[in-house]
Structures are given as structure tokens and as C-alpha cells.
Design a protein around this motif. Sequence first.
Motif, PDB file in Angstrom:
ATOM      1  N   VAL A 101       1.967   1.819  -5.477  1.00  0.00           N
ATOM      2  CA  VAL A 101       1.219   2.943  -6.040  1.00  0.00           C
ATOM      3  C   VAL A 101       1.769   4.304  -5.618  1.00  0.00           C
ATOM      4  CG1 VAL A 101      -0.598   2.888  -4.246  1.00  0.00           C
ATOM      5  CG2 VAL A 101      -1.118   3.837  -6.489  1.00  0.00           C
ATOM      6  N   SER A 102       2.282   4.429  -4.405  1.00  0.00           N
ATOM      7  CA  SER A 102       2.764   5.745  -3.962  1.00  0.00           C
ATOM      8  C   SER A 102       3.992   6.196  -4.752  1.00  0.00           C
ATOM      9  CB  SER A 102       3.100   5.721  -2.471  1.00  0.00           C
ATOM     10  OG  SER A 102       1.974   5.351  -1.723  1.00  0.00           O
ATOM     11  N   ILE A 103       4.767   5.220  -5.232  1.00  0.00           N
ATOM     12  CA  ILE A 103       5.958   5.552  -6.039  1.00  0.00           C
ATOM     13  C   ILE A 103       5.510   6.182  -7.360  1.00  0.00           C
ATOM     14  CG2 ILE A 103       7.946   4.561  -7.278  1.00  0.00           C
ATOM     15  CD1 ILE A 103       7.937   2.310  -5.124  1.00  0.00           C
ATOM     16  N   ILE A 104       4.459   5.620  -7.929  1.00  0.00           N
ATOM     17  CA  ILE A 104       3.942   6.111  -9.213  1.00  0.00           C
ATOM     18  C   ILE A 104       3.206   7.443  -9.014  1.00  0.00           C
ATOM     19  CG2 ILE A 104       2.357   5.534 -11.113  1.00  0.00           C
ATOM     20  CD1 ILE A 104       4.792   3.677 -11.015  1.00  0.00           C
ATOM     21  N   ALA A 105       2.506   7.549  -7.863  1.00  0.00           N
ATOM     22  CA  ALA A 105       1.627   8.706  -7.652  1.00  0.00           C
ATOM     23  C   ALA A 105       2.386  10.000  -7.356  1.00  0.00           C
ATOM     24  CB  ALA A 105       0.630   8.417  -6.529  1.00  0.00           C
ATOM     25  N   VAL A 106       3.676   9.934  -7.028  1.00  0.00           N
ATOM     26  CA  VAL A 106       4.403  11.190  -6.806  1.00  0.00           C
ATOM     27  C   VAL A 106       4.875  11.813  -8.126  1.00  0.00           C
ATOM     28  CG1 VAL A 106       5.224  10.659  -4.479  1.00  0.00           C
ATOM     29  CG2 VAL A 106       6.647  10.072  -6.446  1.00  0.00           C
ATOM     30  N   MET A 107       4.756  11.081  -9.225  1.00  0.00           N
ATOM     31  CA  MET A 107       5.316  11.574 -10.492  1.00  0.00           C
ATOM     32  C   MET A 107       4.436  12.678 -11.077  1.00  0.00           C
ATOM     33  SD  MET A 107       6.321   7.904 -12.076  1.00  0.00           S
ATOM     34  CE  MET A 107       7.746   7.053 -11.407  1.00  0.00           C
ATOM     35  N   ARG A 175       2.349   4.268   3.672  1.00  0.00           N
ATOM     36  CA  ARG A 175       1.728   4.883   2.498  1.00  0.00           C
ATOM     37  C   ARG A 175       1.357   6.334   2.811  1.00  0.00           C
ATOM     38  NH1 ARG A 175      -3.090   3.667  -0.768  1.00  0.00           N
ATOM     39  NH2 ARG A 175      -3.843   2.093   0.682  1.00  0.00           N
ATOM     40  N   ASP A 176       0.862   6.607   4.028  1.00  0.00           N
ATOM     41  CA  ASP A 176       0.558   8.000   4.405  1.00  0.00           C
ATOM     42  C   ASP A 176       1.805   8.874   4.301  1.00  0.00           C
ATOM     43  OD1 ASP A 176      -2.019   7.245   5.022  1.00  0.00           O
ATOM     44  OD2 ASP A 176      -1.742   7.301   7.198  1.00  0.00           O
ATOM     45  N   GLU A 177       2.941   8.314   4.757  1.00  0.00           N
ATOM     46  CA  GLU A 177       4.198   9.075   4.704  1.00  0.00           C
ATOM     47  C   GLU A 177       4.578   9.381   3.266  1.00  0.00           C
ATOM     48  OE1 GLU A 177       7.258   6.834   6.745  1.00  0.00           O
ATOM     49  OE2 GLU A 177       6.087   7.062   8.593  1.00  0.00           O
ATOM     50  N   LEU A 178       4.490   8.350   2.414  1.00  0.00           N
ATOM     51  CA  LEU A 178       4.870   8.539   1.009  1.00  0.00           C
ATOM     52  C   LEU A 178       3.898   9.477   0.293  1.00  0.00           C
ATOM     53  CD1 LEU A 178       5.802   4.833   0.162  1.00  0.00           C
ATOM     54  CD2 LEU A 178       7.383   6.742   0.439  1.00  0.00           C
ATOM     55  N   ASP A 179       2.653   9.478   0.727  1.00  0.00           N
ATOM     56  CA  ASP A 179       1.623  10.317   0.094  1.00  0.00           C
ATOM     57  C   ASP A 179       1.551  11.706   0.724  1.00  0.00           C
ATOM     58  OD1 ASP A 179       0.848   8.204  -1.531  1.00  0.00           O
ATOM     59  OD2 ASP A 179      -0.858   7.620  -0.294  1.00  0.00           O
ATOM     60  N   ARG A 180       2.475  11.993   1.656  1.00  0.00           N
ATOM     61  CA  ARG A 180       2.363  13.199   2.473  1.00  0.00           C
ATOM     62  C   ARG A 180       2.129  14.462   1.638  1.00  0.00           C
ATOM     63  NH1 ARG A 180       6.956  12.358   5.593  1.00  0.00           N
ATOM     64  NH2 ARG A 180       7.973  13.348   3.850  1.00  0.00           N
TER      65      ARG A 180
END
Length: 212
Positions: A101-107, A175-180
Motif C-alpha cells: 500500500v505505501s508504494i501506491i499511496a505515494v503516487m 511502512r512508517d518510513e515509506l509513509d514519512r
Amino acid sequence: RGVIVTIDGVAASGKSSVSGGVASALGIPYVSSGLLYRAATLLALEAGLDLHQTADLEAAVLQELARHTLVLEPLAAGNRVWEGQREITERLHSTRIDKGVSIIAVMPRVRAWVDDQLRALPAPFVAEGRDMGTAVFPEASAKFYLTASPRIRAERRAKERPEDIPAIEAALTRRDELDRAQIAPAPDALVIDTGPLDLQGVIDLILSKLAL
Ligand code: C5P
């Protein structure tokens, strides 16, 4: 426009349970923004997209979002997500979705799609996620931000996932890192460390602030 209360926070900080409790005490619905990111991720995976290899993944995801009708139903008792006539809520909390999900959520265009859906909902409601108080509803009447140590969050989440606590803790931290980019608290949010509190304790604290 009616009252909007935002409850943001890191992964597995208890946002959904707290938001549900606060919303039902207030007699209004809550809105789980993460479910829309999870639903977009499910569509991408079901379309067979490789989240690490696909060239222009964002365009491919946008195409899936255009081909399907995803609807978030913000019930007070628990949010549901529909893809056309198919209810997909149960499929959104797998480890596979957690990972992707974090990959999709940065878009940016996926974020814009989610934000449009959320802003179209009729207030009052409690909105829960990462950036509800910052990007989506900066005008909200009251803002909260939930934290807890990775270990405590992993212990709580272990009740909902098959993996052991260290594996869950590692995945949450990742996930926290990717969602930073989207997890900074709003400057006007009250930050609550949920570590020493139980669920009802967090709900009561928020309700006491809203009553002032
Ligand atoms: O809250 P939940 O864990 O269901 O959110 C899943 C994922 O969706 C987060 O890890 C994050 O990548 C993304 N998300 C987001 N912005 C939000 C809510 C969720 O980027 N407002």
C-alpha cells in the motif's frame, strides 16, 4: 458544512478503533481514508501489476481506478468498501496489502483521487488517516494525532495478523518510513501517546477535549 474531526497517526496506532469509538459517541460516521489506499492497492494486485517492476505504475493504477467503481461506505459501526456490487472490505487487511500500500499511496494522482472522494462526503464525520488534518481537511474543527512505540503497536497488531511480533514490528517501522512524507502531525493537532492508555482511555481523552 458540518463538523469535521481529524484523527491521524502512524500505522497500527489504533486510529480506526479510536475513530469508531469517538464517532459513535458523537453519533456521527467516521471515514477511514486508508481503506481507499488499500482498495487501490487491491485493484492493482488483482490486475496483475507488479508493484516493483511495472513501467509507469501510476498510470496503470489510475487506469484500474477508472475502470472500476470504488465506493467507501462510512458506517459508524465500521467502514465498508465496495467495488461495484462486490464488497471487498475483508480483503483489504492482508499482509500482502500492508506491504504494497505505501508504494501506491505515494503516487500524487492516487492521493488526488482519494482526496476528491473524501471531500465529496457530507460532514459531520470523523476522518482518520495520515494527512486528514494537514492536506485534506486543514479547516477541521479539532485535530488529533496518535502515536505509540513500534513494539506496542506490533503487540496490538499481532492479534490481527498471522506473523510474530518482531516481523510485524519490522513491517510497521518500514511502512512508517515509506509513509514519512504524509505522517507529519498538523501544527494544530493534539498529539496523544496511546502507549499508556487503553482504547477507551484514548476515546475518553479525545471526547473530553471536544467537550471544551
Ligand atoms: O491507516 P491504514 O494503515 O489502513 O493505511 C494504509 C496505508 O495507506 C498507509 O500505510 C499509507 O501508506 C496510506 N495512507 C495514506 N494517507 C492516509 C491514509 C493512509 O498515505 N490518509
